[in-house]
Design a protein around this motif. Structure first.
Motif, mmCIF file in Angstrom:
data_model
loop_
_atom_site.group_PDB
_atom_site.id
_atom_site.type_symbol
_atom_site.label_atom_id
_atom_site.label_comp_id
_atom_site.label_asym_id
_atom_site.label_seq_id
_atom_site.Cartn_x
_atom_site.Cartn_y
_atom_site.Cartn_z
ATOM 1 N N PRO A 63 -50.229 15.159 21.272
ATOM 2 C CA PRO A 63 -51.601 15.490 21.911
ATOM 3 C C PRO A 63 -52.567 14.108 22.258
ATOM 4 O O PRO A 63 -53.074 13.867 23.267
ATOM 5 C CB PRO A 63 -52.384 16.284 20.943
ATOM 6 N N GLN A 64 -52.270 13.038 21.333
ATOM 7 C CA GLN A 64 -52.859 11.708 21.591
ATOM 8 C C GLN A 64 -52.311 10.880 22.739
ATOM 9 O O GLN A 64 -52.910 10.427 23.589
ATOM 10 C CB GLN A 64 -52.981 10.812 20.205
ATOM 11 N N ILE A 65 -50.939 11.088 22.851
ATOM 12 C CA ILE A 65 -50.081 10.490 23.627
ATOM 13 C C ILE A 65 -50.443 10.906 25.397
ATOM 14 O O ILE A 65 -50.702 10.091 26.124
ATOM 15 C CB ILE A 65 -48.608 10.508 23.733
ATOM 16 N N LYS A 66 -50.912 12.325 25.286
ATOM 17 C CA LYS A 66 -51.143 12.851 26.474
ATOM 18 C C LYS A 66 -52.679 13.009 26.830
ATOM 19 O O LYS A 66 -52.892 13.234 27.994
ATOM 20 C CB LYS A 66 -50.722 14.297 26.429
ATOM 21 N N LYS A 67 -53.341 12.450 26.060
ATOM 22 C CA LYS A 67 -54.920 12.425 26.258
ATOM 23 C C LYS A 67 -55.221 11.010 26.587
ATOM 24 O O LYS A 67 -54.922 10.072 26.222
ATOM 25 C CB LYS A 67 -55.717 12.742 25.036
ATOM 26 N N ARG A 68 -56.139 11.020 27.625
ATOM 27 C CA ARG A 68 -56.671 9.632 28.253
ATOM 28 C C ARG A 68 -57.298 9.013 27.045
ATOM 29 O O ARG A 68 -58.428 9.565 26.297
ATOM 30 C CB ARG A 68 -57.591 9.973 29.397
ATOM 31 N N ARG A 69 -57.229 7.597 26.921
ATOM 32 C CA ARG A 69 -57.928 6.744 25.776
ATOM 33 C C ARG A 69 -58.676 5.654 26.383
ATOM 34 O O ARG A 69 -58.187 5.057 27.544
ATOM 35 C CB ARG A 69 -56.533 6.300 25.079
ATOM 36 N N ASN A 70 -59.882 5.471 25.948
ATOM 37 C CA ASN A 70 -60.745 4.388 26.307
ATOM 38 C C ASN A 70 -60.958 3.474 25.326
ATOM 39 O O ASN A 70 -60.823 3.752 23.873
ATOM 40 C CB ASN A 70 -62.215 5.314 26.719
ATOM 41 N N PHE A 71 -60.986 2.279 25.541
ATOM 42 C CA PHE A 71 -61.135 1.268 24.764
ATOM 43 C C PHE A 71 -62.564 1.395 23.743
ATOM 44 O O PHE A 71 -63.671 1.551 24.312
ATOM 45 C CB PHE A 71 -61.239 -0.110 25.292
ATOM 46 N N ASP A 72 -62.102 1.379 22.674
ATOM 47 C CA ASP A 72 -63.100 1.328 21.367
ATOM 48 C C ASP A 72 -63.287 0.127 20.678
ATOM 49 O O ASP A 72 -62.329 -0.319 20.025
ATOM 50 C CB ASP A 72 -63.091 2.558 20.418
ATOM 51 N N ILE A 106 -54.516 5.061 19.441
ATOM 52 C CA ILE A 106 -54.003 6.106 18.905
ATOM 53 C C ILE A 106 -53.854 5.949 17.244
ATOM 54 O O ILE A 106 -53.524 5.023 16.840
ATOM 55 C CB ILE A 106 -52.454 5.979 19.393
ATOM 56 N N GLU A 107 -54.287 7.159 16.739
ATOM 57 C CA GLU A 107 -54.206 7.178 15.216
ATOM 58 C C GLU A 107 -53.019 7.730 14.617
ATOM 59 O O GLU A 107 -52.627 8.828 14.980
ATOM 60 C CB GLU A 107 -55.323 8.012 14.836
ATOM 61 N N LEU A 108 -52.317 6.981 13.675
ATOM 62 C CA LEU A 108 -51.094 7.544 13.144
ATOM 63 C C LEU A 108 -51.445 8.022 11.747
ATOM 64 O O LEU A 108 -52.671 7.934 11.274
ATOM 65 C CB LEU A 108 -50.221 6.338 12.747
ATOM 66 N N LEU A 109 -50.581 8.776 11.248
ATOM 67 C CA LEU A 109 -50.821 9.330 9.729
ATOM 68 C C LEU A 109 -50.887 8.360 8.866
ATOM 69 O O LEU A 109 -50.052 7.440 8.676
ATOM 70 C CB LEU A 109 -49.497 10.481 9.571
ATOM 71 N N LYS A 110 -51.664 8.841 7.795
ATOM 72 C CA LYS A 110 -51.869 7.742 6.562
ATOM 73 C C LYS A 110 -50.568 7.880 5.691
ATOM 74 O O LYS A 110 -50.276 8.970 5.457
ATOM 75 C CB LYS A 110 -53.378 8.222 5.903
ATOM 76 N N GLU A 137 -45.108 24.246 21.656
ATOM 77 C CA GLU A 137 -44.258 24.164 22.826
ATOM 78 C C GLU A 137 -43.564 23.121 23.185
ATOM 79 O O GLU A 137 -43.963 21.859 22.626
ATOM 80 C CB GLU A 137 -45.408 24.546 23.955
ATOM 81 N N PRO A 138 -42.232 22.873 23.863
ATOM 82 C CA PRO A 138 -41.566 21.888 24.140
ATOM 83 C C PRO A 138 -42.308 21.083 25.282
ATOM 84 O O PRO A 138 -43.134 21.530 25.808
ATOM 85 C CB PRO A 138 -40.383 22.430 24.650
ATOM 86 N N GLU A 139 -42.170 19.499 24.865
ATOM 87 C CA GLU A 139 -42.940 18.680 25.757
ATOM 88 C C GLU A 139 -41.842 18.474 27.094
ATOM 89 O O GLU A 139 -40.752 18.326 26.960
ATOM 90 C CB GLU A 139 -43.003 17.327 24.938
ATOM 91 N N ARG A 140 -42.359 18.900 28.275
ATOM 92 C CA ARG A 140 -41.831 18.913 29.353
ATOM 93 C C ARG A 140 -41.902 17.260 30.193
ATOM 94 O O ARG A 140 -40.973 17.005 30.893
ATOM 95 C CB ARG A 140 -42.162 19.703 30.438
ATOM 96 N N ASN A 141 -42.754 16.478 29.723
ATOM 97 C CA ASN A 141 -42.747 15.187 30.312
ATOM 98 C C ASN A 141 -41.633 14.225 29.354
ATOM 99 O O ASN A 141 -42.056 13.839 28.178
ATOM 100 C CB ASN A 141 -44.250 14.553 30.074
ATOM 101 N N ILE A 142 -40.788 13.574 30.047
ATOM 102 C CA ILE A 142 -39.868 12.988 29.373
ATOM 103 C C ILE A 142 -40.375 11.579 28.652
ATOM 104 O O ILE A 142 -39.838 11.106 27.600
ATOM 105 C CB ILE A 142 -38.424 12.653 30.202
ATOM 106 N N VAL A 143 -41.389 11.010 29.549
ATOM 107 C CA VAL A 143 -41.944 9.737 29.146
ATOM 108 C C VAL A 143 -42.591 9.982 27.738
ATOM 109 O O VAL A 143 -42.537 9.077 26.873
ATOM 110 C CB VAL A 143 -42.714 9.081 30.256
#
Length: 482
Positions: A179-188, A263-267, A148-154
């Protein structure tokens, strides 16, 4: 702003502190901060091309919404091809126009006609090939109803412009990164330490391995007539480790940096020089680009479903396009053609998926057969790298001719020969560490896990000291030109 610069050494901790300092406030603020940092990061290269990045982002964002809301297949196709045409058009103008104009002029001169075609006097916008492919995959996936298209421009803008991957990849997919950008992230803390370790390993590969190999590869490649066949062969080996240390080093820094932000990037690299055949090599080298071409070009062309002839045709197309993606020069096209020829026996004999697991998995050493396969694969890879490195085809063919001369069995001799022994030691260290850690994500991940804390810190300090010793002159990354 180079990853191996003092400017980045100040930039990264500052963004890190601000980012996690607002963690308790809002995910939107965190993403907005990362977007602003990404635009600043890109503007440090050349602020004039920032508008191109913003325009490309806005175009694909708007196109995605229009395709979703289209009331007919015709209108959906219109918006799809408009976005594809503009994106590929920009890439073609900035990256390939002069190549086609000059090649056409040379063709006409071969028939006795003189043509003075207009060429562009502009520099290539850094990262254009990478962020264009981000946008293309997003638009194609929406058109094919995969996402689906992303509607949040940021959020969408951050997906395209995220600074760790902005200028040299890996080439991300919306299905993985958004999905990682839109999900709340906690410091690990564990992930952050792992990220710092991968950054350290990436810096070592770039500054100590790649930049030092470049010194000797440049000396040999710039004056091949003055060197013996054995020296030219060694020059190709130096370049092989230069480009690997440079590009995989960049990828390690990018992945490690992103892990600091949760945030995990592709290997992007999986120990390619331990490959037992060319098919395995291309599953392990620049993985994000190889899989991009597989999913968006090879499979739509029919993939391997239409028999041997179709597989052969599609394989040649993929490698020629891959070569052309790397640069507007016939040397890159020949480099792609060579790799297509090298992989062809395994395609025809259907053995291209024989080596899917890492070599000698669960063992300390490879078998004699595996070792011979690794050496042969590395050898033909180095041969192809000659065309990648040479300034033009004449230089490449002369270089190859020089290797296969009667001086091939002479002892190598070149300027700085004795100083190069230190670099050879570090190459050996690289090979040992990556061999021992080849079943993990990167070379230093588990290498010292069973050692004492003091031993680990001593080795980290050892790497840091040599990074600082060899970091006197900042050298750009090779793939920034693509």
């Amino acid at each position: 702003m180079l990853f191996n610069s003092l400017q980045y050494l100040i930039f990264l901790p500052l963004v890190f502190a601000l980012y996690w300092g607002m963690n308790h406030r809002s995910l939107k603020l965190q993403n907005l901060l990362l977007l602003a940092a990404s635009y600043y990061f890109y503007a440090c290269w050349d602020w004039r091309f920032l508008f191109l990045l913003v325009f490309s982002t806005g175009l694909d964002y708007y196109t995605g919404l229009k395709m979703k809301d289209a009331h007919s297949v015709r209108m959906k196709k219109f918006w799809f091809w408009l976005s594809i045409g503009i994106n590929v058009g920009f890439l073609g103008i900035f990256k390939y126009y002069n190549f086609f104009a000059e090649s056409f002029a040379e063709l006409l001169s071969g028939f006795g006609f003189q043509a003075n075609l207009w060429t562009l006097q502009v520099i290539l916008p850094v990262g254009i090939s990478f962020y264009t492919f981000h946008g293309l995959s997003y638009v194609i996936d929406i058109y094919k109803n995969r996402i689906e298209p992303e509607r949040n421009i940021v959020d969408y803008s951050l997906f395209v412009s995220y600074f760790p991957l902005l200028v040299a990849g890996p080439i991300e997919r919306a299905t993985h990164l958004l999905p990682q950008i839109k999900k709340r992230r906690n410091f690990d803390y564990t992930k952050a330490v792992d990220g710092l370790r991968q950054i350290l390993w990436g810096l070592f590969k770039k500054v100590v391995i790649a930049d030092n190999c470049a010194n000797y590869a440049n000396v040999i490649f710039e004056n091949p007539e003055a060197h013996s066949g054995s020296t030219l062969a060694l020059g190709a080996v130096f370049f092989a480790f230069q480009i690997y240390g440079d590009f995989s080093g960049y990828s390690d820094i990018a992945l490690g940096t992103s892990r600091l932000f949760g945030i995990e990037l592709l290997k992007n690299f999986n120990y390619p020089y331990f490959s037992r055949d060319i098919a395995e090599f291309w599953r392990r080298w620049h993985i994000s680009l190889s899989t991009w071409f597989r999913d968006y070009l090879y499979i739509p062309l029919g993939g391997s479903q239409g028999g041997t002839l179709m597989k052969v045709r599609n394989t040649f197309i993929i490698f020629l396009v891959s070569g052309f993606w790397h640069g507007a020069n016939w040397t890159f096209i020949v480099w792609g053609l060579l790799n297509a020829l090298f992989i062809m026996p395994s395609i025809i004999l259907n053995t291209n998926r024989n080596n899917l697991d890492i070599v000698a998995k669960g063992k300390n050493f490879p078998t004699i057969k595996e070792l011979i396969q690794i050496i042969l694969t590395f050898g033909i890879t180095c041969f192809a790298w000659i065309f990648f490195r040479a300034k033009d085809l004449d230089a490449a063919f002369n270089y190859v001719k020089g290797i296969f001369s009667d001086t091939f069995f002479n002892l190598p001799h070149f300027a700085g020969k004795y100083y190069s022994f230190g670099t050879m030691f570090f190459i050996f260290l690289l090979i040992v560490i990556e061999w021992l850690d080849r079943e993990n994500n990167y070379g230093l991940q588990k290498f010292l896990s069973k050692k004492t804390k003091m031993a680990r810190w001593f080795f980290y300090l050892f790497l840091i000291v040599f990074i600082f010793i060899y970091s006197g002159q900042e050298q750009s990354f090779i793939y920034f030109q693509f």
